[in-house]
Design a protein around this motif. Sequence first.
Motif, PDB file in Angstrom:
ATOM      1  N   ILE A 180       4.686  22.664 -40.772  1.00  0.00           N
ATOM      2  CA  ILE A 180       4.955  24.080 -41.028  1.00  0.00           C
ATOM      3  C   ILE A 180       3.664  24.901 -41.131  1.00  0.00           C
ATOM      4  O   ILE A 180       3.671  26.121 -40.986  1.00  0.00           O
ATOM      5  CB  ILE A 180       5.812  24.231 -42.313  1.00  0.00           C
ATOM      6  CG1 ILE A 180       6.488  25.601 -42.320  1.00  0.00           C
ATOM      7  CG2 ILE A 180       4.967  24.030 -43.562  1.00  0.00           C
ATOM      8  CD1 ILE A 180       7.541  25.748 -43.395  1.00  0.00           C
ATOM      9  N   GLU A 181       2.530  24.222 -41.386  1.00  0.00           N
ATOM     10  CA  GLU A 181       1.252  24.921 -41.513  1.00  0.00           C
ATOM     11  C   GLU A 181       0.516  25.074 -40.176  1.00  0.00           C
ATOM     12  O   GLU A 181      -0.488  25.769 -40.097  1.00  0.00           O
ATOM     13  CB  GLU A 181       0.356  24.173 -42.508  1.00  0.00           C
ATOM     14  CG  GLU A 181       0.899  24.160 -43.935  1.00  0.00           C
ATOM     15  CD  GLU A 181       0.146  23.202 -44.841  1.00  0.00           C
ATOM     16  OE1 GLU A 181       0.145  23.438 -46.063  1.00  0.00           O
ATOM     17  OE2 GLU A 181      -0.433  22.225 -44.327  1.00  0.00           O
ATOM     18  N   LEU A 182       1.018  24.411 -39.145  1.00  0.00           N
ATOM     19  CA  LEU A 182       0.363  24.489 -37.842  1.00  0.00           C
ATOM     20  C   LEU A 182       0.538  25.873 -37.225  1.00  0.00           C
ATOM     21  O   LEU A 182       1.546  26.553 -37.454  1.00  0.00           O
ATOM     22  CB  LEU A 182       0.949  23.428 -36.903  1.00  0.00           C
ATOM     23  CG  LEU A 182       0.569  21.971 -37.184  1.00  0.00           C
ATOM     24  CD1 LEU A 182       1.388  21.049 -36.305  1.00  0.00           C
ATOM     25  CD2 LEU A 182      -0.918  21.749 -36.983  1.00  0.00           C
ATOM     26  N   HIS A 222       6.481  25.032 -29.061  1.00  0.00           N
ATOM     27  CA  HIS A 222       7.408  23.941 -28.744  1.00  0.00           C
ATOM     28  C   HIS A 222       7.037  22.674 -29.529  1.00  0.00           C
ATOM     29  O   HIS A 222       7.906  22.022 -30.112  1.00  0.00           O
ATOM     30  CB  HIS A 222       7.380  23.658 -27.239  1.00  0.00           C
ATOM     31  CG  HIS A 222       8.220  22.488 -26.837  1.00  0.00           C
ATOM     32  ND1 HIS A 222       9.592  22.530 -26.809  1.00  0.00           N
ATOM     33  CD2 HIS A 222       7.859  21.219 -26.462  1.00  0.00           C
ATOM     34  CE1 HIS A 222      10.052  21.354 -26.433  1.00  0.00           C
ATOM     35  NE2 HIS A 222       9.029  20.544 -26.203  1.00  0.00           N
ATOM     36  N   ILE A 223       5.748  22.325 -29.559  1.00  0.00           N
ATOM     37  CA  ILE A 223       5.295  21.136 -30.291  1.00  0.00           C
ATOM     38  C   ILE A 223       5.576  21.299 -31.778  1.00  0.00           C
ATOM     39  O   ILE A 223       6.047  20.359 -32.458  1.00  0.00           O
ATOM     40  CB  ILE A 223       3.799  20.895 -30.037  1.00  0.00           C
ATOM     41  CG1 ILE A 223       3.580  20.404 -28.600  1.00  0.00           C
ATOM     42  CG2 ILE A 223       3.229  19.889 -31.040  1.00  0.00           C
ATOM     43  CD1 ILE A 223       2.120  20.250 -28.213  1.00  0.00           C
ATOM     44  N   ILE A 224       5.303  22.486 -32.336  1.00  0.00           N
ATOM     45  CA  ILE A 224       5.534  22.712 -33.767  1.00  0.00           C
ATOM     46  C   ILE A 224       7.015  22.515 -34.106  1.00  0.00           C
ATOM     47  O   ILE A 224       7.366  21.857 -35.092  1.00  0.00           O
ATOM     48  CB  ILE A 224       5.063  24.124 -34.173  1.00  0.00           C
ATOM     49  CG1 ILE A 224       3.542  24.229 -34.043  1.00  0.00           C
ATOM     50  CG2 ILE A 224       5.498  24.448 -35.600  1.00  0.00           C
ATOM     51  CD1 ILE A 224       3.000  25.632 -34.240  1.00  0.00           C
ATOM     52  N   ASN A 225       7.907  23.065 -33.280  1.00  0.00           N
ATOM     53  CA  ASN A 225       9.345  22.912 -33.528  1.00  0.00           C
ATOM     54  C   ASN A 225       9.769  21.451 -33.475  1.00  0.00           C
ATOM     55  O   ASN A 225      10.592  20.995 -34.284  1.00  0.00           O
ATOM     56  CB  ASN A 225      10.145  23.731 -32.512  1.00  0.00           C
ATOM     57  CG  ASN A 225      10.022  25.228 -32.755  1.00  0.00           C
ATOM     58  OD1 ASN A 225       9.760  25.657 -33.878  1.00  0.00           O
ATOM     59  ND2 ASN A 225      10.207  26.019 -31.710  1.00  0.00           N
ATOM     60  N   GLU A 285      10.089  15.846 -39.021  1.00  0.00           N
ATOM     61  CA  GLU A 285       9.969  15.844 -40.488  1.00  0.00           C
ATOM     62  C   GLU A 285      11.339  15.863 -41.144  1.00  0.00           C
ATOM     63  O   GLU A 285      11.580  15.147 -42.123  1.00  0.00           O
ATOM     64  CB  GLU A 285       9.155  17.063 -40.946  1.00  0.00           C
ATOM     65  CG  GLU A 285       7.669  16.945 -40.737  1.00  0.00           C
ATOM     66  CD  GLU A 285       6.901  18.067 -41.415  1.00  0.00           C
ATOM     67  OE1 GLU A 285       5.694  17.889 -41.637  1.00  0.00           O
ATOM     68  OE2 GLU A 285       7.512  19.111 -41.727  1.00  0.00           O
ATOM     69  N   SER A 286      12.242  16.680 -40.620  1.00  0.00           N
ATOM     70  CA  SER A 286      13.589  16.763 -41.186  1.00  0.00           C
ATOM     71  C   SER A 286      14.345  15.456 -41.010  1.00  0.00           C
ATOM     72  O   SER A 286      15.019  14.982 -41.928  1.00  0.00           O
ATOM     73  CB  SER A 286      14.357  17.910 -40.520  1.00  0.00           C
ATOM     74  OG  SER A 286      15.696  17.960 -40.981  1.00  0.00           O
ATOM     75  N   LYS A 306       6.851  14.348 -44.568  1.00  0.00           N
ATOM     76  CA  LYS A 306       5.911  15.288 -43.966  1.00  0.00           C
ATOM     77  C   LYS A 306       4.908  14.560 -43.074  1.00  0.00           C
ATOM     78  O   LYS A 306       4.344  13.541 -43.469  1.00  0.00           O
ATOM     79  CB  LYS A 306       5.154  16.058 -45.062  1.00  0.00           C
ATOM     80  CG  LYS A 306       6.043  16.879 -45.983  1.00  0.00           C
ATOM     81  CD  LYS A 306       6.659  18.067 -45.269  1.00  0.00           C
ATOM     82  CE  LYS A 306       7.429  18.951 -46.225  1.00  0.00           C
ATOM     83  NZ  LYS A 306       8.103  20.070 -45.538  1.00  0.00           N
ATOM     84  N   VAL A 307       4.704  15.093 -41.865  1.00  0.00           N
ATOM     85  CA  VAL A 307       3.665  14.529 -41.008  1.00  0.00           C
ATOM     86  C   VAL A 307       2.309  15.084 -41.451  1.00  0.00           C
ATOM     87  O   VAL A 307       2.226  16.178 -42.013  1.00  0.00           O
ATOM     88  CB  VAL A 307       3.910  14.855 -39.516  1.00  0.00           C
ATOM     89  CG1 VAL A 307       5.221  14.289 -39.049  1.00  0.00           C
ATOM     90  CG2 VAL A 307       3.865  16.350 -39.289  1.00  0.00           C
TER      91      VAL A 307
END
Length: 446
Positions: free
Chosen positions: A391-393, A421-424, A430-431, A436-437
């Motif tokens: 989420i911080e990316l 796209h990568i962040i999503n 993670e979900s 958390k990665v």
Amino acid sequence: MDSQVLAETNQNSKTKPFRLLFVDDEKAILSSLKRLMRRQDYDCYFAEDAQEGLAILEQEHIDLIVSDMRMPGMDGAAFLTEVKQRWPFSVRFLMTGFADMQATINALNHGGIHRYISKPWDEDGLLEAIQEGLRIIRLEREKKRLLDTTRRQNRELKQFNEELEQRVQERTREIEHKSALVKKAFQQLENSYDAFVRVFSTVINSRPQLQKGQSRQVADVARALARQQGLDRAQVAYIYYAGLLHEIGKLNLPDDLLSRAEVHLTHRDRPIYRQYPEMGEMYLTAITALAPTSRLIRHHMEAWNGSGFPDGLRGEAIDIGARILRVACDFVGLQSGLMAEEPLTKEQALAHIERHAGQRYDPEIASQLQSISDSLVMAMPGANEAVCTAIELQPGMTLTRDLVNRSGILLLSSGTTVNKHIINKLLQIESLESHKVTVYVSKQTS
């Protein structure tokens, strides 16, 4: 009686009262027990013989049973033996007089009875014994909860791995130049035993208070030292696994204790803390293939001069793998803040190891650490790195290290530039994994 234990039991019983059954053919004794238990926050049932007790057990979920020894028809030992067979998770007490001692011993040996209560009983002693018995029930409930959680997580992880394999295959067909990454993922999947240990290590370190242990980095340092010693491939593997799992024994320790650096542990904390190597060995006992690893975990806190724990071994009486692991653990722990509140630099950690060579550490291994230290890449962020969760990316950030999932499968390679796209996709992972990665990115783009 421990007031904290009493408060804990009463608090739990408010949400789900424990159910107790008392069986005795003497009405006067049952009346005394009723008066005593009336003041306690339990659901209590009373029976005048074994058959009535069995009838109650068939209708109600009973946590703890207290039965008299001498009763007409079926005596207490036979009654509780049948209870064990039909309701094995109940806690069973036998109430008996001194004359029944031999029968009581036989019942303890063959009937699965947890303890006996002497007649006439002391009220405080009886209540304390009941409290201790109910603690067993609480532990069993917690064990079941943890097992259910583990099974659920394993199912989710299996489903995730199956979905990931399908996605990797699709990407292989669509993007030719990514084929090398797909091959690497398949190689990791083929080595299921190694993947199991890695996943197990990741689960252990998902507890925030254990992240300073940096198990993966300890394992990498220990493997490098083992290879430097010229050990064979099997020994190197056992040492590497021990590095990954060396903190498993800390899972039982309270958060408050683990949240403090080792240097700040009190004289009351230390005996509890020092149990973790033995607990780690015990947790792995049932896995035959990890027996050598479990022995290394037991002895990884022994010291060269005999001042370590848990067995006070000295010098070469300590397995070379455990000596290697001690150097690796302290080298990483000094830099992560595990051992002291202020983390040391790599150079300061090396100086510490050298200063205590011949005392805590095998001098030869300590010397070899100096010679290979330049090739070691620690997991703590470097001067030009920042650490983020998904989420911080932000789009445009560049990865400085490979990103792998909890199974050790490569997700993104070093040098990848992050986009929406990568962040999503990482948020979805993670979900799915409930974990958390950790992404290392260049500060220049963060």
